[in-house]
Motif scaffolding. Sequence first.
Motif, mmCIF file in Angstrom:
data_model
loop_
_atom_site.group_PDB
_atom_site.id
_atom_site.type_symbol
_atom_site.label_atom_id
_atom_site.label_comp_id
_atom_site.label_asym_id
_atom_site.label_seq_id
_atom_site.Cartn_x
_atom_site.Cartn_y
_atom_site.Cartn_z
ATOM 1 N N GLU A 15 0.851 -1.208 0.000
ATOM 2 C CA GLU A 15 0.000 0.000 0.000
ATOM 3 C C GLU A 15 0.873 1.239 0.000
ATOM 4 O O GLU A 15 1.927 1.280 0.642
ATOM 5 N N ALA A 16 0.408 2.246 -0.726
ATOM 6 C CA ALA A 16 1.064 3.554 -0.868
ATOM 7 C C ALA A 16 2.175 3.550 -1.918
ATOM 8 O O ALA A 16 2.710 4.615 -2.246
ATOM 9 N N ALA A 17 2.519 2.387 -2.432
ATOM 10 C CA ALA A 17 3.524 2.354 -3.505
ATOM 11 C C ALA A 17 2.920 2.912 -4.785
ATOM 12 O O ALA A 17 1.700 2.920 -4.970
ATOM 13 N N SER A 18 3.790 3.367 -5.683
ATOM 14 C CA SER A 18 3.314 3.856 -6.973
ATOM 15 C C SER A 18 3.213 2.697 -7.952
ATOM 16 O O SER A 18 3.948 1.712 -7.869
ATOM 17 N N LEU A 19 2.288 2.864 -8.894
ATOM 18 C CA LEU A 19 1.990 1.802 -9.856
ATOM 19 C C LEU A 19 2.190 2.305 -11.272
ATOM 20 O O LEU A 19 1.783 3.426 -11.600
ATOM 21 N N GLU A 20 2.822 1.482 -12.099
ATOM 22 C CA GLU A 20 2.804 1.715 -13.534
ATOM 23 C C GLU A 20 2.707 0.365 -14.228
ATOM 24 O O GLU A 20 3.558 -0.512 -14.039
ATOM 25 N N LEU A 21 1.654 0.201 -15.006
ATOM 26 C CA LEU A 21 1.453 -1.029 -15.788
ATOM 27 C C LEU A 21 1.640 -0.692 -17.257
ATOM 28 O O LEU A 21 1.022 0.226 -17.771
ATOM 29 N N GLY A 22 2.478 -1.487 -17.908
ATOM 30 C CA GLY A 22 2.804 -1.214 -19.295
ATOM 31 C C GLY A 22 1.807 -1.807 -20.274
ATOM 32 O O GLY A 22 1.233 -2.871 -20.037
ATOM 33 N N CYS A 23 1.575 -1.095 -21.376
ATOM 34 C CA CYS A 23 0.720 -1.567 -22.455
ATOM 35 C C CYS A 23 1.264 -1.034 -23.767
ATOM 36 O O CYS A 23 1.430 0.184 -23.922
ATOM 37 N N ASN A 24 1.546 -1.929 -24.684
ATOM 38 C CA ASN A 24 1.935 -1.541 -26.045
ATOM 39 C C ASN A 24 1.005 -2.227 -27.028
ATOM 40 O O ASN A 24 0.541 -3.339 -26.785
ATOM 41 N N TYR A 25 0.742 -1.558 -28.135
ATOM 42 C CA TYR A 25 -0.177 -2.126 -29.109
ATOM 43 C C TYR A 25 0.441 -2.111 -30.493
ATOM 44 O O TYR A 25 1.338 -1.329 -30.796
ATOM 45 N N SER A 26 -0.081 -2.994 -31.305
ATOM 46 C CA SER A 26 0.274 -3.044 -32.713
ATOM 47 C C SER A 26 -1.030 -3.051 -33.486
ATOM 48 O O SER A 26 -1.825 -3.982 -33.343
ATOM 49 N N TYR A 27 -1.271 -1.975 -34.249
ATOM 50 C CA TYR A 27 -2.567 -1.855 -34.914
ATOM 51 C C TYR A 27 -2.386 -1.008 -36.159
ATOM 52 O O TYR A 27 -1.793 0.053 -36.105
ATOM 53 N N GLY A 28 -2.917 -1.436 -37.253
ATOM 54 C CA GLY A 28 -2.793 -0.702 -38.506
ATOM 55 C C GLY A 28 -3.859 0.363 -38.647
ATOM 56 O O GLY A 28 -4.844 0.158 -39.331
ATOM 57 N N GLY A 29 -3.659 1.498 -37.987
ATOM 58 C CA GLY A 29 -4.641 2.558 -38.082
ATOM 59 C C GLY A 29 -4.687 3.368 -36.793
ATOM 60 O O GLY A 29 -4.014 3.057 -35.819
ATOM 61 N N THR A 30 -5.506 4.399 -36.818
ATOM 62 C CA THR A 30 -5.681 5.238 -35.629
ATOM 63 C C THR A 30 -6.595 4.510 -34.655
ATOM 64 O O THR A 30 -7.604 3.922 -35.052
ATOM 65 N N TYR A 89 -6.058 -6.104 -14.443
ATOM 66 C CA TYR A 89 -6.147 -4.914 -15.286
ATOM 67 C C TYR A 89 -5.881 -5.302 -16.737
ATOM 68 O O TYR A 89 -4.887 -5.980 -17.042
ATOM 69 N N PHE A 90 -6.773 -4.868 -17.614
ATOM 70 C CA PHE A 90 -6.678 -5.215 -19.029
ATOM 71 C C PHE A 90 -6.583 -3.947 -19.872
ATOM 72 O O PHE A 90 -7.419 -3.040 -19.733
ATOM 73 N N CYS A 91 -5.608 -3.917 -20.753
ATOM 74 C CA CYS A 91 -5.495 -2.873 -21.752
ATOM 75 C C CYS A 91 -6.196 -3.364 -23.023
ATOM 76 O O CYS A 91 -6.125 -4.567 -23.351
ATOM 77 N N ALA A 92 -6.886 -2.475 -23.723
ATOM 78 C CA ALA A 92 -7.617 -2.878 -24.924
ATOM 79 C C ALA A 92 -7.590 -1.763 -25.954
ATOM 80 O O ALA A 92 -7.434 -0.579 -25.613
ATOM 81 N N VAL A 93 -7.757 -2.133 -27.211
ATOM 82 C CA VAL A 93 -7.699 -1.161 -28.306
ATOM 83 C C VAL A 93 -8.731 -1.532 -29.363
ATOM 84 O O VAL A 93 -9.051 -2.704 -29.558
ATOM 85 N N ASN A 94 -9.296 -0.525 -30.030
ATOM 86 C CA ASN A 94 -10.059 -0.774 -31.247
ATOM 87 C C ASN A 94 -9.829 0.378 -32.213
ATOM 88 O O ASN A 94 -9.139 1.349 -31.911
ATOM 89 N N LEU A 95 -10.386 0.240 -33.385
ATOM 90 C CA LEU A 95 -10.124 1.184 -34.459
ATOM 91 C C LEU A 95 -10.926 2.459 -34.245
ATOM 92 O O LEU A 95 -12.139 2.399 -34.000
ATOM 93 N N ARG A 96 -10.258 3.623 -34.337
ATOM 94 C CA ARG A 96 -10.939 4.901 -34.190
ATOM 95 C C ARG A 96 -12.073 5.012 -35.208
ATOM 96 O O ARG A 96 -11.919 4.670 -36.370
ATOM 97 N N GLY A 97 -13.212 5.497 -34.722
ATOM 98 C CA GLY A 97 -14.353 5.687 -35.600
ATOM 99 C C GLY A 97 -15.234 4.467 -35.744
ATOM 100 O O GLY A 97 -16.251 4.515 -36.428
ATOM 101 N N SER A 98 -14.855 3.393 -35.077
ATOM 102 C CA SER A 98 -15.649 2.164 -35.174
ATOM 103 C C SER A 98 -16.330 1.881 -33.847
ATOM 104 O O SER A 98 -16.027 2.486 -32.829
ATOM 105 N N GLN A 99 -17.256 0.962 -33.898
ATOM 106 C CA GLN A 99 -17.777 0.364 -32.662
ATOM 107 C C GLN A 99 -17.198 -1.022 -32.557
ATOM 108 O O GLN A 99 -17.792 -1.908 -31.977
#
Lengths: 114, 114
Positions: A15-30, A89-99
């Motif tokens: 408790e009280a420690a700082s947190l940083e969780l890494g997330c990198n993505y590979s995606y063809g588009g914005t 904790y989950f990082c997620a990505v989708n294409l800008r402008g889409s649902q």
Amino acid sequence: AQSVSQHNHHVILSEAASLELGCNYSYGGTVNLFWYVQYPGQHLQLLLKYFSGDPLVKGIKGFEAEFIKSKFSFNLRKPSVQWSDTAEYFCAVNLRGSQGNLIFGKGTKLSVKP
Amino acid sequence: EAEVAQSPRYKITEKSQAVAFWCDPISGHATLYWYRQILGQGPELLVQFQDESVVDDSQLPKDRFSAERLKGVDSTLKIQPAELGDSAMYLCASTWDRPNTEAFFGQGTRLTVV
């Protein structure tokens, strides 16, 4: 192919420690970027999201994330964790402008010791 | 607060039997997703509906899996016959019918095939 990488499988902090969780993505588009959290026995909940604008995004419960386009990264941070932040904790990505379909990382389990 | 409803929460079935899961999205959400989450992995899309139409079922194993959303509201995902490798959490999510929006998740159905 689209993919999301989360660097840490399991993180253990006091408790009280700082947190940083890494997330990198590979995606063809914005992209749109998300962090979801899953507390034990509960459903996936949105922590924060980035669609456009200020790359530093504030979320619920004191979490924030920074989108660095040049590094294809969207790391999650919290200055001081609490025992109640114990979750997956989950990082997620989708294409800008889409649902469209969210592409998820494998998740990072965070355990906070009281 | 509106939620995505799923049932059952847990299901144990024998190999080669049929099993079905039900999802009721948040009222007004036109887009509905079924995801599968294997232990230690992030969710992966099985099928996406826009109203009653399938938008993406490219990852759905169609020899044994089927999904329907007949009236464009609630949805059923079926597996017949179930195999041991189908043991997983099956998640339903829904979104508004507009781009750049977040997905809301149900609590999921945990399937164990024995």
